[in-house]
Design a protein around this motif. Structure first.
Motif, short mmCIF file in Angstrom:
data_model
loop_
_atom_site.label_atom_id
_atom_site.label_comp_id
_atom_site.label_asym_id
_atom_site.label_seq_id
_atom_site.Cartn_x
_atom_site.Cartn_y
_atom_site.Cartn_z
N UNK A 1 0.82 -1.20 0.00
CA UNK A 1 0.00 0.00 0.00
C UNK A 1 0.86 1.26 0.00
N UNK A 2 1.86 1.31 0.86
CA UNK A 2 2.71 2.49 0.97
C UNK A 2 3.53 2.69 -0.30
N UNK A 3 4.12 1.63 -0.80
CA UNK A 3 4.92 1.73 -2.02
C UNK A 3 4.05 2.14 -3.21
N UNK A 4 2.85 1.56 -3.31
CA UNK A 4 1.97 1.89 -4.43
C UNK A 4 1.49 3.33 -4.37
N UNK A 5 1.14 3.81 -3.18
CA UNK A 5 0.68 5.19 -3.05
C UNK A 5 1.81 6.16 -3.37
N UNK A 6 3.01 5.87 -2.90
CA UNK A 6 4.14 6.74 -3.22
C UNK A 6 4.41 6.78 -4.72
N UNK A 7 4.41 5.62 -5.36
CA UNK A 7 4.63 5.59 -6.81
C UNK A 7 3.50 6.27 -7.56
N UNK A 8 2.26 6.13 -7.06
CA UNK A 8 1.13 6.76 -7.70
C UNK A 8 1.26 8.28 -7.67
N UNK A 9 1.65 8.83 -6.52
CA UNK A 9 1.80 10.27 -6.43
C UNK A 9 3.01 10.78 -7.20
N UNK A 10 4.09 10.02 -7.23
CA UNK A 10 5.27 10.44 -7.98
C UNK A 10 4.96 10.48 -9.47
N UNK A 11 4.42 9.38 -10.00
CA UNK A 11 4.11 9.34 -11.42
C UNK A 11 2.91 10.21 -11.76
N UNK A 12 1.98 10.36 -10.84
CA UNK A 12 0.82 11.22 -11.08
C UNK A 12 1.21 12.67 -11.21
N UNK A 13 2.15 13.11 -10.41
CA UNK A 13 2.58 14.50 -10.50
C UNK A 13 3.40 14.76 -11.76
N UNK A 14 4.03 13.72 -12.28
CA UNK A 14 4.81 13.89 -13.50
C UNK A 14 3.90 13.94 -14.73
N UNK A 15 2.91 13.04 -14.79
CA UNK A 15 2.09 12.91 -15.98
C UNK A 15 0.89 13.84 -16.00
N UNK A 16 0.39 14.26 -14.85
CA UNK A 16 -0.80 15.10 -14.81
C UNK A 16 -0.38 16.55 -14.56
N UNK A 17 -0.80 17.44 -15.44
CA UNK A 17 -0.51 18.86 -15.27
C UNK A 17 -1.41 19.47 -14.21
N UNK A 18 -1.18 20.70 -13.86
CA UNK A 18 -1.96 21.35 -12.82
C UNK A 18 -3.20 22.02 -13.36
N UNK A 19 -4.16 22.30 -12.48
CA UNK A 19 -5.32 23.08 -12.82
C UNK A 19 -6.51 22.32 -13.39
N UNK A 20 -6.41 21.04 -13.56
CA UNK A 20 -7.52 20.28 -14.11
C UNK A 20 -8.40 19.77 -12.97
N UNK A 21 -9.72 20.06 -12.98
CA UNK A 21 -10.59 19.59 -11.90
C UNK A 21 -10.75 18.07 -11.88
N UNK A 22 -10.51 17.41 -12.99
CA UNK A 22 -10.63 15.96 -13.02
C UNK A 22 -9.43 15.29 -12.35
N UNK A 23 -8.41 16.08 -12.04
CA UNK A 23 -7.21 15.52 -11.40
C UNK A 23 -7.54 14.92 -10.04
#
Length: 66
Positions: free
Chosen positions: A12-34
């Protein structure tokens, strides 16, 4: 049983960390669907961590019966 609980939290911890790391790289800011993507992603990560820990339990259970 504590072995499988620790496996669950480890995944759980490893997956959440990887999700936030890769999510911040691939998803730009300002989108409400984020926020929706993060919410559904965390739910999926939680459920898959549970499934992985249950699979480890079943593998050990089958090995003990042999």
């Amino acid at each position: 049983m504590s072995k499988y609980i620790s496996i669950f939290f480890l995944f759980l911890i490893v997956s959440v960390l990887l999700f936030f790391i890769f999510g911040s790289v691939f998803i730009g800011g300002g989108n409400p669907a984020e926020e929706a993507v993060y919410t559904f992603g965390i739910i999926i990560v939680l459920l898959l961590s549970f499934v992985i820990s249950q699979i480890c339990y079943l593998i050990d259970l089958i090995n003990k019966k042999r």
